[in-house]
Design a protein around this motif. Sequence first.
Motif, PDB file in Angstrom:
ATOM      1  N   UNK A 225       4.094  -4.821  -1.200  1.00  0.00           N
ATOM      2  CA  UNK A 225       5.561  -4.841  -1.257  1.00  0.00           C
ATOM      3  C   UNK A 225       5.957  -3.493  -1.777  1.00  0.00           C
ATOM      4  N   UNK A 226       6.855  -2.698  -0.975  1.00  0.00           N
ATOM      5  CA  UNK A 226       7.454  -1.628  -1.652  1.00  0.00           C
ATOM      6  C   UNK A 226       9.059  -1.868  -2.322  1.00  0.00           C
ATOM      7  N   UNK A 227       9.182  -1.859  -3.560  1.00  0.00           N
ATOM      8  CA  UNK A 227      10.605  -2.296  -4.241  1.00  0.00           C
ATOM      9  C   UNK A 227      11.585  -1.432  -3.936  1.00  0.00           C
ATOM     10  N   UNK A 228      11.410  -0.043  -3.311  1.00  0.00           N
ATOM     11  CA  UNK A 228      12.441   0.459  -2.926  1.00  0.00           C
ATOM     12  C   UNK A 228      12.986   0.081  -1.362  1.00  0.00           C
ATOM     13  N   UNK A 229      12.033  -0.151  -0.520  1.00  0.00           N
ATOM     14  CA  UNK A 229      12.575  -0.458   0.861  1.00  0.00           C
ATOM     15  C   UNK A 229      12.593  -1.754   1.154  1.00  0.00           C
ATOM     16  N   UNK A 230      11.867  -2.905   0.232  1.00  0.00           N
ATOM     17  CA  UNK A 230      11.648  -4.112   0.438  1.00  0.00           C
ATOM     18  C   UNK A 230      11.082  -4.299   1.800  1.00  0.00           C
ATOM     19  N   UNK A 231      10.193  -3.266   2.156  1.00  0.00           N
ATOM     20  CA  UNK A 231       9.419  -3.657   3.140  1.00  0.00           C
ATOM     21  C   UNK A 231       7.816  -3.967   2.948  1.00  0.00           C
ATOM     22  N   UNK A 232       7.166  -4.810   3.694  1.00  0.00           N
ATOM     23  CA  UNK A 232       5.894  -5.434   3.376  1.00  0.00           C
ATOM     24  C   UNK A 232       4.832  -4.926   4.224  1.00  0.00           C
ATOM     25  N   UNK A 233       3.573  -4.916   3.704  1.00  0.00           N
ATOM     26  CA  UNK A 233       2.465  -4.458   4.627  1.00  0.00           C
ATOM     27  C   UNK A 233       1.254  -5.002   4.213  1.00  0.00           C
ATOM     28  N   UNK A 234       0.412  -5.374   5.192  1.00  0.00           N
ATOM     29  CA  UNK A 234      -0.924  -6.069   5.032  1.00  0.00           C
ATOM     30  C   UNK A 234      -1.901  -4.898   5.037  1.00  0.00           C
ATOM     31  N   UNK A 235      -2.842  -4.966   3.934  1.00  0.00           N
ATOM     32  CA  UNK A 235      -3.910  -3.898   3.747  1.00  0.00           C
ATOM     33  C   UNK A 235      -5.146  -4.492   3.482  1.00  0.00           C
ATOM     34  N   UNK A 236      -6.089  -3.435   3.447  1.00  0.00           N
ATOM     35  CA  UNK A 236      -7.427  -3.620   3.308  1.00  0.00           C
ATOM     36  C   UNK A 236      -7.780  -3.144   1.987  1.00  0.00           C
ATOM     37  N   UNK A 237      -8.402  -4.160   0.960  1.00  0.00           N
ATOM     38  CA  UNK A 237      -8.825  -3.747  -0.375  1.00  0.00           C
ATOM     39  C   UNK A 237     -10.224  -4.391  -0.641  1.00  0.00           C
ATOM     40  N   UNK A 238     -10.762  -3.584  -1.748  1.00  0.00           N
ATOM     41  CA  UNK A 238     -12.001  -3.999  -2.134  1.00  0.00           C
ATOM     42  C   UNK A 238     -12.262  -3.379  -3.535  1.00  0.00           C
ATOM     43  N   UNK A 239     -11.770  -4.037  -4.533  1.00  0.00           N
ATOM     44  CA  UNK A 239     -11.517  -3.547  -5.789  1.00  0.00           C
ATOM     45  C   UNK A 239     -11.558  -4.459  -6.815  1.00  0.00           C
ATOM     46  N   UNK A 240     -12.099  -4.624  -8.047  1.00  0.00           N
ATOM     47  CA  UNK A 240     -12.113  -5.638  -9.234  1.00  0.00           C
ATOM     48  C   UNK A 240     -11.417  -4.949 -10.182  1.00  0.00           C
ATOM     49  N   UNK A 241     -10.743  -3.820 -10.297  1.00  0.00           N
ATOM     50  CA  UNK A 241      -9.999  -3.239 -11.421  1.00  0.00           C
ATOM     51  C   UNK A 241      -8.500  -2.883 -10.771  1.00  0.00           C
ATOM     52  N   UNK A 242      -7.553  -2.973 -11.591  1.00  0.00           N
ATOM     53  CA  UNK A 242      -6.366  -2.191 -11.401  1.00  0.00           C
ATOM     54  C   UNK A 242      -5.795  -1.431 -12.462  1.00  0.00           C
ATOM     55  N   UNK A 243      -4.916  -0.781 -12.228  1.00  0.00           N
ATOM     56  CA  UNK A 243      -4.085   0.112 -13.177  1.00  0.00           C
ATOM     57  C   UNK A 243      -3.125  -0.768 -13.782  1.00  0.00           C
ATOM     58  N   UNK A 244      -2.910  -0.509 -15.176  1.00  0.00           N
ATOM     59  CA  UNK A 244      -2.114  -1.364 -16.112  1.00  0.00           C
ATOM     60  C   UNK A 244      -1.055  -1.017 -15.949  1.00  0.00           C
ATOM     61  N   UNK A 245      -0.186  -1.900 -15.419  1.00  0.00           N
ATOM     62  CA  UNK A 245       1.332  -1.479 -15.355  1.00  0.00           C
ATOM     63  C   UNK A 245       2.193  -0.991 -16.530  1.00  0.00           C
ATOM     64  N   UNK A 246       1.719  -1.818 -17.803  1.00  0.00           N
ATOM     65  CA  UNK A 246       2.389  -1.373 -19.054  1.00  0.00           C
ATOM     66  C   UNK A 246       2.177   0.226 -19.468  1.00  0.00           C
ATOM     67  N   UNK A 247       0.895   0.481 -19.339  1.00  0.00           N
ATOM     68  CA  UNK A 247       0.573   1.825 -19.841  1.00  0.00           C
ATOM     69  C   UNK A 247       1.076   2.995 -18.930  1.00  0.00           C
ATOM     70  N   UNK A 248       1.094   2.544 -17.426  1.00  0.00           N
ATOM     71  CA  UNK A 248       1.969   3.473 -16.639  1.00  0.00           C
ATOM     72  C   UNK A 248       3.297   3.595 -16.681  1.00  0.00           C
TER      73      UNK A 248
END
Length: 305
Positions: A225-248
């Motif tokens: 989900x893109x918070x600026x446009x409210x557009x949604x998208x279906x994506x391909x993913x393959x990961x076990x880690x994510x970027x920590x939003x608080x530190x970002x």
Amino acid sequence: FTMFSSISRLSKFNESKNVWLEGLVIKEKSHIYSNWQAKTSFDAFVKEHNLVSISEVDTRTLAVHLRQKGEMLGIISTKNFEAKELLAKINDFKKKPAESLLSKISVAKPSLIGKGKAKYKIAILDLGITNSTLRQLETLGCSITLLPYNTPASEILRLKLKGLIISNGPEEDAGLKEVVNNIKPLINKLPILGISTGHQILAQALGAKITKLKLGHRGVNYPIHNPASYKGEITVQNHGYVVDVDSLSKIKEVKVTGYNLNDRTVEEIEGKKLKIIGTQYYLTSPGFNEVNGVFKKFIKMLTKE
């Protein structure tokens, strides 16, 4: 464990020169192949790539177990069938120091892909680049130089590039710290796009942290989900880690431009003044000879240079 129900048996669909799996778990082995484009059987593919595989497994029950307990190490054996001894091997493996596979995956030396006189001169830091990514960039008129994963910042700047892409690749690799340190001096020096693991590296170079998910995102139907446009998208993913939003959130000039709709994890970041874009998901083509919109956005960033 990563489980697969099917696998491409035609070279033009291969995303890499090798199969990087350590093992393949399937419910049932198909004894025929009916796809009109298939050139060989599943058995032949497995034998050609010397891939350890196991069938007749209740993969649905296994998937439920992993969803409840979280990702874990597994073992496939063709010799030893004693549970205690196999568990001991897993425990021994855990005690071994982390190794880097990037030297095997990445190109050994700089390699030019595509037309030398193309419109945009870019480079890709190769951590495991996919063939479909290269095709999309060539469609956009890019001259691409594949760089070894450990190429220092000074050498990258010496190439006088329009932009740099940090590719997808293995997440839990001992060589990634070196890559992060090499990217830090490049921030704000040239446009950078990070894809999947490349996105995590870019975020860490900016000062953010990454965290491990209980259950990774692995599949072809993850909604963002893109918070600026409210557009949604279906994506391909393959990961076990994510970027920590608080530190970002503590990093100036960087904003989150995409969230995972299932768990609100960070899927996309952008910093226009810093000239960076990062996507946790894969930038797959939306159709035949079409180009992902993020690549088009990156190209626009190059034209502003």
